[in-house]
Write an enzyme that holds these catalytic residues in place. Sequence first.
Site, short mmCIF file in Angstrom:
data_model
loop_
_atom_site.label_atom_id
_atom_site.label_comp_id
_atom_site.label_asym_id
_atom_site.label_seq_id
_atom_site.Cartn_x
_atom_site.Cartn_y
_atom_site.Cartn_z
N GLU A 41 0.82 -1.22 0.00
CA GLU A 41 0.00 0.00 0.00
C GLU A 41 0.85 1.26 0.00
O GLU A 41 1.89 1.32 0.63
CB GLU A 41 -0.95 0.02 1.20
CG GLU A 41 -1.86 -1.19 1.30
CD GLU A 41 -2.80 -1.38 0.12
OE1 GLU A 41 -2.84 -0.52 -0.78
OE2 GLU A 41 -3.47 -2.42 0.08
N ASP A 359 4.52 18.20 -3.90
CA ASP A 359 3.67 18.14 -5.10
C ASP A 359 2.20 18.36 -4.73
O ASP A 359 1.48 19.11 -5.39
CB ASP A 359 3.80 16.75 -5.75
CG ASP A 359 4.91 16.70 -6.80
OD1 ASP A 359 5.45 17.77 -7.16
OD2 ASP A 359 5.23 15.58 -7.27
C1 LIG Z 1 -3.09 0.56 -7.13
C2 LIG Z 1 -3.02 1.20 -5.76
O1 LIG Z 1 -2.59 2.53 -5.89
C3 LIG Z 1 -2.55 3.27 -4.70
O2 LIG Z 1 -1.97 4.49 -5.03
P1 LIG Z 1 -2.70 5.89 -4.95
O3 LIG Z 1 -4.03 5.70 -4.36
O4 LIG Z 1 -2.62 6.59 -6.25
O5 LIG Z 1 -1.79 6.79 -4.00
P2 LIG Z 1 -0.68 6.48 -2.94
O6 LIG Z 1 -1.21 5.62 -1.88
O7 LIG Z 1 -0.14 7.75 -2.51
O8 LIG Z 1 0.45 5.70 -3.72
C4 LIG Z 1 1.06 6.24 -4.84
C5 LIG Z 1 2.49 6.67 -4.56
O9 LIG Z 1 3.16 6.90 -5.80
C6 LIG Z 1 3.93 8.08 -5.74
N1 LIG Z 1 3.26 9.12 -6.54
C7 LIG Z 1 2.10 9.02 -7.22
N2 LIG Z 1 1.82 10.17 -7.85
C8 LIG Z 1 2.80 11.04 -7.54
C9 LIG Z 1 3.06 12.41 -7.86
O10 LIG Z 1 2.32 13.07 -8.57
N3 LIG Z 1 4.16 12.97 -7.32
C10 LIG Z 1 5.00 12.28 -6.51
N4 LIG Z 1 6.05 12.94 -6.02
N5 LIG Z 1 4.81 10.98 -6.20
C11 LIG Z 1 3.72 10.37 -6.70
C12 LIG Z 1 3.94 8.51 -4.28
O11 LIG Z 1 5.00 7.87 -3.61
C13 LIG Z 1 2.61 7.98 -3.79
O12 LIG Z 1 2.57 7.86 -2.44
C14 LIG Z 1 -1.64 2.60 -3.70
O13 LIG Z 1 -1.75 3.20 -2.45
C15 LIG Z 1 -2.06 1.19 -3.51
O14 LIG Z 1 -1.16 0.60 -2.69
C16 LIG Z 1 -2.09 0.45 -4.83
O15 LIG Z 1 -0.78 0.38 -5.37
#
Ligand SMILES: C[C@@H]1O[C@H](OP(=O)(O)OP(=O)(O)OC[C@H]2O[C@@H](n3cnc4c(=O)[nH]c(N)nc43)[C@H](O)[C@@H]2O)[C@@H](O)[C@H](O)[C@@H]1O
Length: 417
Positions: A41, A359
């Site tokens: 996650e 960001d």
């Molecule tokens: C498919 C699912 O997606 C879920 O992701 P989702 O909700 O987008 O969002 P997060 O839980 O934040 O996970 C995505 C991670 O990708 C990086 N990331 C994504 N977009 C950006 C951005 O615009 N800028 C930067 N600096 N980093 C970014 C960042 O480390 C972020 O915490 C995951 O939590 C789940 O575990 C699973 O993988």
Amino acid sequence: PAAMVLVYKCLISVPLAILEAGALDLSHHFRYLLYDVNPPEGFNLRRDVYIRMASLVKTLTKDGDDWVLVLPPWGRLYHWQSPDIYQLRIPWGEFFSLTSLQVNVPVIEYEEFIAENGGPFIDQVLVLQNYAEGWTDGKWEEKVDKRPCIEKLIYSKDKQGFYRGWFWGYEETRARNVTCISAQGHASIMAPVLQKNITVTSVMLDRAETLLHDHYAGKDYWDTRRSMVFAKHLRLIGDNFRATHLNSTDISDSTVYSEDWTRMKAKLGSAKGGPYLGVHLRRKDFIWGHREDVPSLKGAVKKIRSLMKKHKLDKVFLATDADGGELKELKRLLPEMLRFDPSIEDLELLKDGGVAIIDQWICAHARFFIGTSVSTFSFRIHEEREILGFDPKTTYNRFCGDSEKECEQPTHWKIVY
Ligand SMILES: C[C@@H]1O[C@H](OP(=O)(O)OP(=O)(O)OC[C@H]2O[C@@H](n3cnc4c(=O)[nH]c(N)nc43)[C@H](O)[C@@H]2O)[C@@H](O)[C@H](O)[C@@H]1O
């Protein structure tokens, strides 16, 4: 960059110093709630699980018991892929204002727990899981039961009879006991178990994401969410970027922020935002499954251009996790895009989590924002904008897939104060 590093170093020590000064009376007998989340996650989903755990601690302390929530150190996150930087055992104070969190619920860093607890021992780990048989008769009911473990345990017994496990990269940490619990329901269904069935001092809930919110988007949810104030050094770096590259300041944009979250009660529509379009474009694992609701780069750029024209904005700030190849393509398609792109030295200090927060902070201050469908990264930006007082029309927008038929837009969740 050197000046930025200096500012960072000065600021990072502040929340930790406050913590060391002792926001809690240590002579008292506390019980400690620790937790961890399923390893794959991401950062923002984990922030959501924190809200659920804070609710549980509030329920536990309502009856006069003294529970403290121990903040699980950050690290080894699948999405934090910057090579060659150390990203393990990161305390919450590097990303969030601890004093703000503490106004909402009693919290301490993990290393503080080790010190108070007299060593790296956790009395009881409860590994949460669903019910092997699923919902009986297709009927949903809330329940908790001690059950055999469904999955192979990631904990193993050492020669002394203690359990070893991941424990956020703290190799010396051990558990005295590990038990599997099937749980179905909201976070506070664990309260009676922790109050009556278990009497030890420290209890860790592993796979805490198994529990649901007590009341999603209710007052308690929002209190906790509002208390998750980003660490000051990250906000300052974001503000500096806004002023330097985006002609955006709090005074001109009507986004004046109060350090004290309990006083942040901005009226919807009062925030104007900086003269730029804020974009969160999630890629990587969101496109590998060829999901219908995620656009191609071409499709995304077409939408960005039309929004810039419609809202008369000539600047665009892009937050994305796109890889090198996609970034190149984006630069070709949208040469004017601005990104927060730190030097290696700065990245070492900020880490991928700090960059993600910067960001989000910059996107949260844009005159108009568009994010990615069902990404919790985008959801947290929506909430930040709601706190700042933006008109919902400027916030709850998402890209549509190139051939998506019904492109439902995100839900507006109003703050309950
Ligand atoms: C498919 C699912 O997606 C879920 O992701 P989702 O909700 O987008 O969002 P997060 O839980 O934040 O996970 C995505 C991670 O990708 C990086 N990331 C994504 N977009 C950006 C951005 O615009 N800028 C930067 N600096 N980093 C970014 C960042 O480390 C972020 O915490 C995951 O939590 C789940 O575990 C699973 O993988």
